[in-house]
Design a protein around this motif. Sequence first.
Motif, mmCIF file in Angstrom:
data_model
loop_
_atom_site.group_PDB
_atom_site.id
_atom_site.type_symbol
_atom_site.label_atom_id
_atom_site.label_comp_id
_atom_site.label_asym_id
_atom_site.label_seq_id
_atom_site.Cartn_x
_atom_site.Cartn_y
_atom_site.Cartn_z
ATOM 1 N N LEU A 25 35.200 -9.827 -66.153
ATOM 2 C CA LEU A 25 35.548 -9.173 -67.416
ATOM 3 C C LEU A 25 34.980 -9.979 -68.573
ATOM 4 C CD1 LEU A 25 37.285 -7.271 -69.310
ATOM 5 C CD2 LEU A 25 39.095 -8.980 -69.067
ATOM 6 N N THR A 26 34.360 -9.284 -69.531
ATOM 7 C CA THR A 26 33.912 -9.899 -70.774
ATOM 8 C C THR A 26 34.415 -9.061 -71.935
ATOM 9 O OG1 THR A 26 31.890 -10.794 -69.785
ATOM 10 C CG2 THR A 26 31.931 -10.582 -72.174
ATOM 11 N N LEU A 27 35.132 -9.689 -72.833
ATOM 12 C CA LEU A 27 35.529 -9.060 -74.093
ATOM 13 C C LEU A 27 34.971 -9.928 -75.204
ATOM 14 C CD1 LEU A 27 37.097 -6.866 -75.618
ATOM 15 C CD2 LEU A 27 39.098 -8.381 -75.557
ATOM 16 N N PHE A 43 34.925 -14.057 -81.280
ATOM 17 C CA PHE A 43 35.618 -14.595 -80.100
ATOM 18 C C PHE A 43 34.936 -14.072 -78.844
ATOM 19 C CE2 PHE A 43 38.193 -10.752 -81.047
ATOM 20 C CZ PHE A 43 38.129 -10.100 -79.828
ATOM 21 N N LEU A 44 35.136 -14.788 -77.764
ATOM 22 C CA LEU A 44 34.592 -14.428 -76.459
ATOM 23 C C LEU A 44 35.640 -14.780 -75.410
ATOM 24 C CD1 LEU A 44 32.225 -13.595 -74.552
ATOM 25 C CD2 LEU A 44 31.523 -15.998 -74.582
ATOM 26 N N VAL A 45 36.041 -13.789 -74.634
ATOM 27 C CA VAL A 45 36.996 -13.996 -73.551
ATOM 28 C C VAL A 45 36.336 -13.519 -72.262
ATOM 29 C CG1 VAL A 45 39.260 -13.426 -72.599
ATOM 30 C CG2 VAL A 45 38.982 -13.696 -75.070
ATOM 31 N N THR A 46 36.244 -14.398 -71.269
ATOM 32 C CA THR A 46 35.665 -14.017 -69.978
ATOM 33 C C THR A 46 36.602 -14.435 -68.858
ATOM 34 O OG1 THR A 46 34.439 -16.104 -69.696
ATOM 35 C CG2 THR A 46 33.325 -14.320 -70.872
ATOM 36 N N GLY A 47 36.667 -13.604 -67.840
ATOM 37 C CA GLY A 47 37.491 -13.909 -66.683
ATOM 38 C C GLY A 47 36.802 -13.446 -65.406
ATOM 39 N N SER A 48 36.971 -14.205 -64.334
ATOM 40 C CA SER A 48 36.362 -13.873 -63.048
ATOM 41 C C SER A 48 37.358 -14.119 -61.933
ATOM 42 C CB SER A 48 35.121 -14.732 -62.796
ATOM 43 O OG SER A 48 34.204 -14.655 -63.861
ATOM 44 N N LEU A 49 37.468 -13.177 -61.037
ATOM 45 C CA LEU A 49 38.193 -13.347 -59.783
ATOM 46 C C LEU A 49 37.176 -13.151 -58.664
ATOM 47 C CD1 LEU A 49 41.422 -11.245 -60.506
ATOM 48 C CD2 LEU A 49 41.190 -13.735 -60.580
ATOM 49 N N PHE A 50 37.067 -14.131 -57.767
ATOM 50 C CA PHE A 50 36.024 -14.042 -56.754
ATOM 51 C C PHE A 50 36.427 -14.789 -55.494
ATOM 52 C CE2 PHE A 50 35.267 -17.857 -59.179
ATOM 53 C CZ PHE A 50 34.839 -18.804 -58.254
ATOM 54 N N ASP A 51 35.658 -14.557 -54.448
ATOM 55 C CA ASP A 51 35.858 -15.259 -53.188
ATOM 56 C C ASP A 51 34.478 -15.578 -52.624
ATOM 57 O OD1 ASP A 51 37.718 -16.233 -51.141
ATOM 58 O OD2 ASP A 51 36.796 -14.734 -49.853
ATOM 59 N N ALA A 103 37.966 -18.082 -62.646
ATOM 60 C CA ALA A 103 37.453 -18.841 -63.793
ATOM 61 C C ALA A 103 37.812 -18.070 -65.050
ATOM 62 C CB ALA A 103 35.940 -19.035 -63.693
ATOM 63 N N PHE A 104 38.270 -18.785 -66.066
ATOM 64 C CA PHE A 104 38.700 -18.160 -67.318
ATOM 65 C C PHE A 104 38.215 -18.997 -68.494
ATOM 66 C CE2 PHE A 104 41.738 -17.974 -70.847
ATOM 67 C CZ PHE A 104 41.723 -16.612 -71.136
ATOM 68 N N ASN A 105 37.660 -18.321 -69.501
ATOM 69 C CA ASN A 105 37.222 -18.979 -70.728
ATOM 70 C C ASN A 105 37.663 -18.161 -71.927
ATOM 71 O OD1 ASN A 105 35.249 -21.288 -69.893
ATOM 72 N ND2 ASN A 105 34.567 -19.526 -68.685
ATOM 73 N N ALA A 106 38.124 -18.832 -72.948
ATOM 74 C CA ALA A 106 38.466 -18.181 -74.208
ATOM 75 C C ALA A 106 37.902 -19.023 -75.346
ATOM 76 C CB ALA A 106 39.975 -18.030 -74.351
ATOM 77 N N LEU A 107 37.028 -18.419 -76.159
ATOM 78 C CA LEU A 107 36.407 -19.112 -77.278
ATOM 79 C C LEU A 107 36.701 -18.365 -78.564
ATOM 80 C CD1 LEU A 107 34.076 -19.035 -74.759
ATOM 81 C CD2 LEU A 107 33.049 -20.686 -76.305
ATOM 82 N N PHE A 108 36.855 -19.126 -79.640
ATOM 83 C CA PHE A 108 37.104 -18.536 -80.954
ATOM 84 C C PHE A 108 36.479 -19.437 -82.000
ATOM 85 C CE2 PHE A 108 39.521 -18.394 -84.905
ATOM 86 C CZ PHE A 108 39.485 -17.037 -85.203
ATOM 87 N N ALA A 109 35.909 -18.834 -83.042
ATOM 88 C CA ALA A 109 35.365 -19.627 -84.150
ATOM 89 C C ALA A 109 35.556 -18.865 -85.446
ATOM 90 C CB ALA A 109 33.897 -19.950 -83.941
ATOM 91 N N ALA A 155 39.702 -22.736 -67.753
ATOM 92 C CA ALA A 155 40.544 -22.951 -66.569
ATOM 93 C C ALA A 155 39.807 -22.399 -65.363
ATOM 94 C CB ALA A 155 41.899 -22.254 -66.732
ATOM 95 N N THR A 156 39.637 -23.218 -64.351
ATOM 96 C CA THR A 156 38.991 -22.779 -63.115
ATOM 97 C C THR A 156 39.730 -23.358 -61.922
ATOM 98 O OG1 THR A 156 37.460 -24.659 -62.928
ATOM 99 C CG2 THR A 156 36.741 -22.793 -64.262
#
Length: 822
Positions: A658-660, A670-678, A698-704, A722-723
């Motif tokens: 997911l990318t928002l 802002f940029l929010v990315t999340g991944s669920l994987f195996d 894996a999860f990332n949240a950025l803001f400026a 967070a990973t």
Amino acid sequence: MKLPLLFVAFLLPFYCHAQLTQTLRGRVVDNESKYPLVGATIQIVDQSLGNVSDTAGAYRIPKVPVGRRTVRVTLVGYKDVLLNNIIIDAGRETILDVELEESVQQLSSVTVRAQRTGEARNDMAVVSARQFTVDEADRYAGSRGEPARMASNFAGVQGADDSRNDIVIRGNSPQGVLWRLEGVSIPNPNHFAIAGTSGGPVSIINNRYLANSDFFTGAFPAEFGNTVAGVFDLKLRNGNNEKHERTVQFGFLGTEAMVEGPLSRKSSGKSMSGASYMASFRYANLGLFNKIGLDIGTQAVPSYQDGFFRLNFPLTTRSGAPAGSIALWALGGTSTVDILVSQQKADDRNIFGQNDRDQYYTSRMGVAGLTYTRPVSKQTFWKTTLAVSGNVQDANHDYLFLRKDGGGNPIVQNSRFVVDSLRPILDYRFKEVRYTLSSFVNHKTGTRSTLKVGLNTDVYNFSAFDSVRTFEPPTSTRFTGWQTRWDANETFALLQPYASYRTRLTSNLTLTAGLNALFLTLNAKSSSPVEPRLGLSYDLPNRQKLSVAIGLHSQMQPTYTYFYKTPNLASSAYPAPLVEENRAVGLTKSWHYVASYNRLLGQNMRLLLETYYQRLFNVPVERVASSFSMLNTGAAFSRIFPGALVNTGVGQNYGVELTLEKFFSDNYYFLVTGSLFDAKYKGSDNVWRNTDFNGRYAFNALFAKEIPFKRSSLNVGAKFTATGGRWYGPVDEAASRRNQEIVFASATRNSLQFAPYRRFDIKIDYKINRQRLTHTIAVDFVNVLGIKNLLSLSYAPQPDGTFVKQEYQLGFLPVFYYRVNF
């Protein structure tokens, strides 16, 4: 540690003066043929400023107020382009080249708007591709201005290792990442690079001489071969061909200088009109910061330097029309570190080396190229690059014998081990030189279709020498004789022809299809004559898009693994004689399946969902039953020493991303990315296991936020990562003592997982514009909360007889710089 006094500038009052301005200029060309477009309208959206491109496609807009601007480019018969977040600084001109895509409908009343922010430059890519800018590499907190660390913020990518900038894409090994520059593949572009890896502690590449570039995470277009994980497709910009400009910077990562400008006011002849130069150099400052007590992760102080230059010569016809260009360019770096454990304290943290020896290590990397580009006609574009590149790793190790007490435990005095003697134990030098030719022709067949045909050719010369000695018996201090594990001087070639075809079946439906082939002359097993690539993209109402892609991809093994000599287990001699068994290892192969949904939410926000499945096969594993797989390599400061390899391993990766993203507008993003994987694999023991990199999420949240003032601006940004942790297993104590390094029990490999990785970063930068001058003062507070993240287990004999030591990643680290453009 006190912050640099330069940050006192934050407290200075803001004076009101006349508004500062700068020139915005560039060229507008067709995105397929690169032919100049006449009559395109370029407008500054929030200003009453604009201009029209001339017969060379050039435009100029003087007196643009400094700050962030939005630019719209329109031309009848082409899709509109809206470019936001264009930075105008007083200290240098902004050169913005724009490529327009021809619209299927040719009526002047039809306008199709394309939001280009984040979209890949490569039109053959329909999924898993993103364009990144120089500003993004600077803007993202924790990225340190590096493309790789910046890319770790994107969905499907993780880089949870503070000591290296390796990136794990969808659970794949970082070894599978391909680096390309100006269309040619290049060696690992990082300082302190280890053979068989694609990352390192510090990048050689400086983002300030890059143009907008592409990053791919799966189902790559046909022009990209020799990779199963991801691609960095980097482009170089030209220097300013009208005005001399300079940049000087002092910071944590080095002192650097950059210059660019016209080669002459009037070049000798029309064919060289507008010629430009650009050059940069950087030298490390880590020794200085180590002396003042800043934690750089190790007591050993790395030393490095790197440089770059580019000369560009635009060509014209006799009538004065543009006829392409010739560019000569080069970049490279050298790095050295001496890890002297014999001079360190027993509890010193040492995340860059082993704890039982003194290590002397040097690496060098360089690439030089000549690039010729020519828009042959309004339908056809030709680009050719001829390059030579190389990398060298040179190491010597002296084993550390410690004095021991009556119980056989090491003696510690004044927090230091007492050294009995140092004896040479390892000496190796790897050198790889690569001669590369990359050439392609892009041809438009009407307004709907484009054909791209090309060839990438690499000729390798690999020379290596490695000699090591071991203990006999393992508990003794007596050495065996030296054994030669590598002794090679080999030349071979890698050929990659390809063809891509893109057609718009309707105004909403686009098809891309291509074929790639790969032939490695080193052995008969390393050929892949047919690798199909296929993609479909469908535009839905309300600015939505559905895309699917499938592709077969293959990759050669790290060069040095082909020539490693394994012990001859059939011999009764001790130590066993060595034989070369891996020369015939074949290619790793992979099928990629990707589906994506993209929607623009308003003018400046998008939502992207992607799901994928990757099937890996022909993966090298050991001939004898074991848990080893090449899918777990490529992310460490050491080489691998496998037994005889065969291509019978398999693996699979699948997940959803997911990318928002809110593009920079209204002074924030802002940029929010999340991944669920195996990510799983199977070695020669036929057991499915987690790969080393199967973090599961894996999860990332950025803001400026930018706060503009009359002549300055303050930017404040934050990032949270967070990973899931890396996988490992119980330690094989007997094998570890015998090999003097951590060896995990094969049967239980990757049955345990490190704790999750967490990090919070803050970035602050303050920009001051003055007449023809721009100051930037910035600090990146990496891991501002000082979270202790486990990095690895290392071999470190202790007074109590234990030898397993937990190594932790970097703690709080302020990465700062002061830069002036003039």
